[in-house]
Design an enzyme around this catalytic site. Structure first.
Site, PDB file in Angstrom:
ATOM      1  N   CYS A   1       0.834  -1.200   0.000  1.00 28.08           N
ATOM      2  CA  CYS A   1       0.000   0.000   0.000  1.00 28.08           C
ATOM      3  C   CYS A   1       0.865   1.244   0.000  1.00 28.08           C
ATOM      4  CB  CYS A   1      -0.941   0.007   1.205  1.00 28.08           C
ATOM      5  SG  CYS A   1      -0.067   0.191   2.775  1.00 28.08           S
TER       6      CYS A   1
ATOM      7  N   ASP B   1       8.864  28.961 -30.550  1.00 32.12           N
ATOM      8  CA  ASP B   1       9.971  29.363 -31.416  1.00 32.12           C
ATOM      9  C   ASP B   1       9.399  29.482 -32.831  1.00 32.12           C
ATOM     10  OD1 ASP B   1      12.650  29.590 -32.541  1.00 32.12           O
ATOM     11  OD2 ASP B   1      12.338  27.520 -33.202  1.00 32.12           O
TER      12      ASP B   1
END
Length: 737
Positions: free
Chosen positions: A11, A429
Site C-alpha cells: 500500500c 519558437d
C-alpha cells in the site's frame, strides 16, 4: 537514474516507508517509488548495496534491475501476482464455503449437519477451517506484523490485526464453551467470529486480485509498445539474405524489409521504395511513403514495396526504445499532486489503529459487551484503505502517459503530464516550429523583357555553387522546375553582400539591394515589389547581368500547413500564445499575422529567450515549444519544455515532452490530455478520501449501524478496484479536437 525492483509493498504506507528509508542513505539526491510497477528510481552517488540494505532494513526486498534492451519484457510489468492470487483465492473459497455452511447455512437456512455434533465440536471445526484459510493467506500476517515490528504499519497490518483479533476473541469464547459455561448456545450463535477471521483475508484477496487485474490493464500501453519490437532482421551478408535475431544487428549493417515485415532498426533507405505504417510511433494511421535517402524507424511495418536500409541506431537507441523508456520513466517518477497522498498515507495506518482502539474503549465505556466493541474496532481496521490513496495518482499517470505515447506525445516525467494541464501561456519558437525551417522560393519577379524561366535559370546556375541557405532555396526551385545549369566560371562569394560569376561570357551578380545597386539601376516597380515581399516576411534576392537588372526572387521560411489551425486550437483552450524569434521585427510581424499570433518578441538571442520566458512566468505557468539548439535554454527555463520530434538531440534532451509527429496541433492535444489526467487524479483522490471519511464512522457504529467486519472487508476490496477502473476511463478520452 538507477532502477530497482522492490518487493513486499502492499500500500501507500509501504511506498512512503521505502522512500523515507532510502532518502536517508548518504549520497542519495532523490528517490521515487512506484506502487503500480513495484519499482524504484534513485539518483545520486550512493552504492546499490547501500540502497538495497536500507530497503531491507525497512522490512522490504530490493534488487538492482539489469540493463537490457527496453523492447524486451520488463520484470516490473510482468504480472506474477495474478496467478498466485487466483490460486490463493481458490483454496480459500473451498474451506471458506465449508465454514460458511456451518455458521450461516445451518444456523440461518436450517441446512443439515452431521448428527451428534454439539456446539463445542462445531465451534472447534470452525476454528480449524478459519485457521486453514488464514494459513493460506499467511502473506497478510507475515507482512503486516513484520511492518508493525518495524514501527511502520501498512494495509496488511490492518488486515492481519482485524483477522487476528477476530480469531483471538473467538478462541477465547471457544475456551468458555469447552468449560461448559452457562449460555453455551448463546455464546456459539452470537459471540463467535471465526467466519469473520477467515472472510476478512479471503475478501481482501478478492480485492487484491481485482486490483492486480486492473493494474495490469493500466500498463497495457507500455506492454503493447514492447510487443511491437521486432524479433528478427533480414541482413544482407556477402550478397545473401540471412535472417538473424535483432540483437545481432550492428550499426552499418544492410537489412531488407518486404511487405508485411517490420523495420529492424532505425536507419536510412539506400534502395527501393515502400509505404510504411508508422502508427505505432506517431499515432497516424495513414502509411508514409519512403524512398532513397528517407529515414525509417524500428517497429514500423512495410505495407507495400521493397526497401534496403542501412542500420544507424540499434537496441536501446532506436526511437521505439526511447519511447518505451520515456513512458516507463514517467510511471516511475512522481507527480507533485501525489505528495498529498504521500503525506496522508505516512500517518494513515497508525491513525486508523489508534481510532480502532478509541472505538473499542468508547463502546466498552458506553456499556456494550466486549464482543460488540471488538466487532466495531475490527470493522474500523478492515474497512480503511490506504491502497486507494497510493494508487490514485500512479494509475492515472500510467494510463495518461501510455495514451500520449500511442498518439505520438511522449511525457518524460509524470510531473510534465500534470504541469502541461496547468499551463497559462504557450511560447513558440519560429524557425522549425511555426515555420518549416527550410527557406523556399515564394515569388519570382522578372524585370521588363525578361521571362521567369530565364531569370530562374540564370539564378539557379549562379546560386548552385553557393552554400548559403537562401541559395539552396533557389537551387531547389531550379531542380524542381527541371532546369539545366548553365556553364559558369570565375565564381566568387562576397560574405554579407552576394555572389558573382561569368555565364555565357556575361558577368552576373546576385545579392542584397545595396550590393546590386552598385552594378545596375533598380526600377521603382521592382523596388515596390521587394518592399512588399519584405513586409510579408520574405527576403528579396536581386539579380543583375552586365549592368541590367534581371529581377528579384523572394525567398522565405514558409509557415507549416498546420500551424495556423494548431495555434487557433491552443487559443480556444484559453491559453495565451507568444512567438519568440531571433528574426527581425518585420518578419516576425508577418509570420505572427499569418498564424493568428497576437504577441511576438523579435531579435532575441538564446539567452534572451530564456529571459523572456522568465517574464512570462509572472503571469502563470509557461510552456516553451522549440526544435533547435538555440531553444534549449528556454526549454529548460520553462515550466514545461516541449520539443518538436524532428528537432535537434539537444532540444529533445532539454524538453519534458516530445512531439513525435513534429506537429504543433499536438500541443493542444498534450494540454487536453494533461487536463484530463489531472481531473482523473482529483476524482481518484476524492474517492479515496471520501470513502474513508464516510466508511470509518459507519464502521465505528456512529450512525446506529452495526456493520459486520465481513462487509467492511468487502467494501475495502472494492475501493482500490474502483480507483483503477476510474483511471482506465482515460483510455476512451479523445485528445485531438
Amino acid at each position: 537514474m538507477k532502477q530497482y525492483r522492490v518487493t513486499g509493498m502492499s500500500c501507500a504506507a509501504c511506498q512512503a516507508r521505502v522512500e523515507k528509508a532510502v532518502a536517508k542513505v548518504p549520497g542519495v539526491s532523490s528517490v521515487s517509488v512506484s506502487l503500480l510497477t513495484n519499482s524504484m528510481g534513485v539518483e545520486g552517488t550512493a552504492a546499490p548495496e547501500e540502497i538495497i540494505k536500507a530497503v531491507k532494513a525497512a522490512g522490504y526486498g530490493a534488487k538492482l534491475k539489469k540493463e537490457k534492451n527496453l523492447s524486451e519484457k520488463d520484470d516490473a510489468l510482468a504480472d506474477t501476482e495474478t496467478p498466485k492470487l487466483k490460486k490463493r483465492l481458490l483454496f480459500s473459497l473451498v474451506f471458506l464455503c465449508l465454514l460458511m455452511y456451518i455458521t450461516m447455512g445451518a444456523h440461518m437456512l436450517s441446512l443439515p449437519l452431521p448428527a451428534g455434533l454439539s456446539h463445542k465440536y462445531l465451534a472447534l471445526i470452525q476454528m480449524v477451517l478459519a485457521a486453514i484459510v488464514m494459513a493460506i493467506n499467511n502473506k497478510f500476517f507475515t507482512s503486516g506484523f513484520r511492518a508493525l515490528l518495524h514501527a511502520a504499519p501498512n494495509m496488511d497490518t490492518l488486515v492481519a490485526m482485524g483477522s487476528a483479533v477476530s480469531f483471538g476473541w473467538s478462541f477465547y469464547v471457544l475456551c468458555l464453551i469447552f468449560r461448559n459455561v452457562d449460555g453455551c448456545a448463546e455464546l456459539y450463535h452470537n459471540r463467535l467470529y471465526f467466519e469473520s477471521a477467515a472472510m476478512i483475508p479471503a475478501l481482501i484477496t478478492v480485492g487484491k486480485l481485482l486490483e492486480a487485474l486492473s493494474k495490469g490493464k493500466t500498463t497495457s500501453a507500455l506492454k503493447s509498445l514492447m510487443k511491437l519490437a521486432p524479433k528478427t532482421a533480414v541482413l544482407v551478408r556477402d550478397g545473401n539474405e540471412v535472417e538473424v535475431p535483432v540483437s545481432e544487428v550492428k550499426i552499418g549493417d544492410i537489412f531488407v524489409v518486404r511487405p508485411g515485415q517490420s523495420v529492424s532498426a532505425d536507419g536510412t533507405v539506400i534502395e527501393g521504395s515502400a509505404a510504411l505504417n508508422e502508427s505505432a510511433l506517431t499515432g497516424e494511421s495513414v502509411p508514409v511513403d519512403k524512398t532513397e535517402g528517407d529515414r525509417v524507424s524500428a517497429a514500423t511495418i512495410n505495407m507495400s514495396g521493397f526497401i534496403r536500409c542501412r542500420a544507424e541506431r540499434i537496441g536501446n537507441d532506436t526511437t521505439l526504445s526511447q519511447i518505451i523508456r520515456m513512458v516507463s520513466d514517467a510511471a516511475a517518477t512522481k507527480a507533485p499532486i501525489a505528495r498529498i497522498a504521500d503525506k496522508v498515507s505516512g500517518v494513515f495506518v497508525p491513525a486508523v489503529i489508534f481510532i480502532a482502539l478509541i472505538v473499542v474503549i468508547g463502546w466498552l465505556l458506553a456499556g456494550e459487551s466486549l464482543g460488540f466493541a471488538l466487532a466495531r474496532g475490527i470493522c474500523v481496521l478492515v474497512i480503511s484503505c490506504p491502497c486507494a490513496l497510493g494508487l490514485a495518482t500512479p494509475v492515472a499517470i500510467m494510463v495518461g502517459s501510455g495514451l500520449g505515447a500511442k498518439n505520438g506525445i511522449l511525457f518524460k516525467t509524470s510531473e510534465a503530464l500534470e504541469t502541461i494541464g496547468k499551463i497559462r501561456t504557450i511560447a513558440l519558437d519560429k524557425t522549425g516550429t511555426v515555420t518549416k525551417g527550410e527557406p523556399e522560393v515564394t515569388d519570382i519577379v522578372p524585370a521588363q523583357g525578361i521571362s521567369e524561366k530565364e531569370l530562374l535559370e540564370k539564378a539557379f546556375s549562379l546560386e548552385e555553387k553557393s552554400e548559403h541557405p537562401l541559395a539552396k532555396a533557389v537551387v531547389k526551385k531550379g531542380r524542381d522546375s527541371n532546369l539545366e545549369t548553365l556553364e559558369t566560371s570565375d565564381f566568387q562569394a562576397f560574405p554579407g553582400n552576394g555572389l558573382s560569376a561569368v555565364i555565357n561570357g556575361k558577368t552576373l551578380h546576385a545579392g542584397s539591394r545595396k550590393y546590386i545597386e552598385s552594378f545596375a539601376e533598380i526600377p521603382a516597380e521592382t523596388e515596390k515589389a521587394a518592399e512588399n515581399a519584405a513586409d510579408c516576411g520574405k527576403t528579396p534576392l536581386f539579380f543583375e547581368e552586365n549592368g541590367s537588372l534581371l529581377g528579384i526572387i523572394a525567398v522565405a521560411d514558409t509557415i507549416k500547413e498546420d500551424s495556423a489551425p494548431a495555434i487557433k486550437e491552443v487559443k480556444d483552450l484559453g491559453l495565451k500564445v507568444v512567438m519568440l524569434t531571433g528574426d527581425n521585427s518585420r518578419t516576425a510581424k508577418a509570420i505572427a499575422a499569418s498564424c493568428g499570433i497576437d504577441e511576438w518578441v523579435s531579435d532575441v538571442l538564446p539567452q534572451g529567450k530564456a529571459a523572456e520566458i522568465e517574464k512570462l512566468q509572472k503571469g502563470g505557468k509557461v510552456a516553451m515549444v522549440g526544435d533547435g539548439i538555440n531553444d534549449s535554454p528556454a526549454l529548460t527555463k520553462a515550466d514545461t519544455g516541449i520539443a518538436i520530434g524532428a528537432g535537434t538531440d539537444v532540444a529533445i534532451d532539454s524538453a519534458d515532452i516530445v512531439l513525435v509527429n513534429s506537429s504543433l496541433s499536438d500541443v493542444a492535444a498534450a494540454v487536453r490530455l494533461g487536463r484530463a489526467t489531472v481531473r482523473n487524479i482529483h476524482e481518484n483522490l476524492f474517492w479515496a478520501f471520501f470513502y474513508n471519511l464516510i466508511c470509518i464512522p459507519m464502521a465505528a457504529g456512529l450512525f446506529g449501524l452495526e456493520m459486520n467486519p465481513m462487509l467492511g472487508a468487502a467494501a475495502m476490496s472494492l475501493s482500490s478496484f474502483t480507483v483503477c477502473m476510474n483511471a482506465l476511463r482515460l483510455n476512451f478520452f479523445k485528445i485531438r479536437h
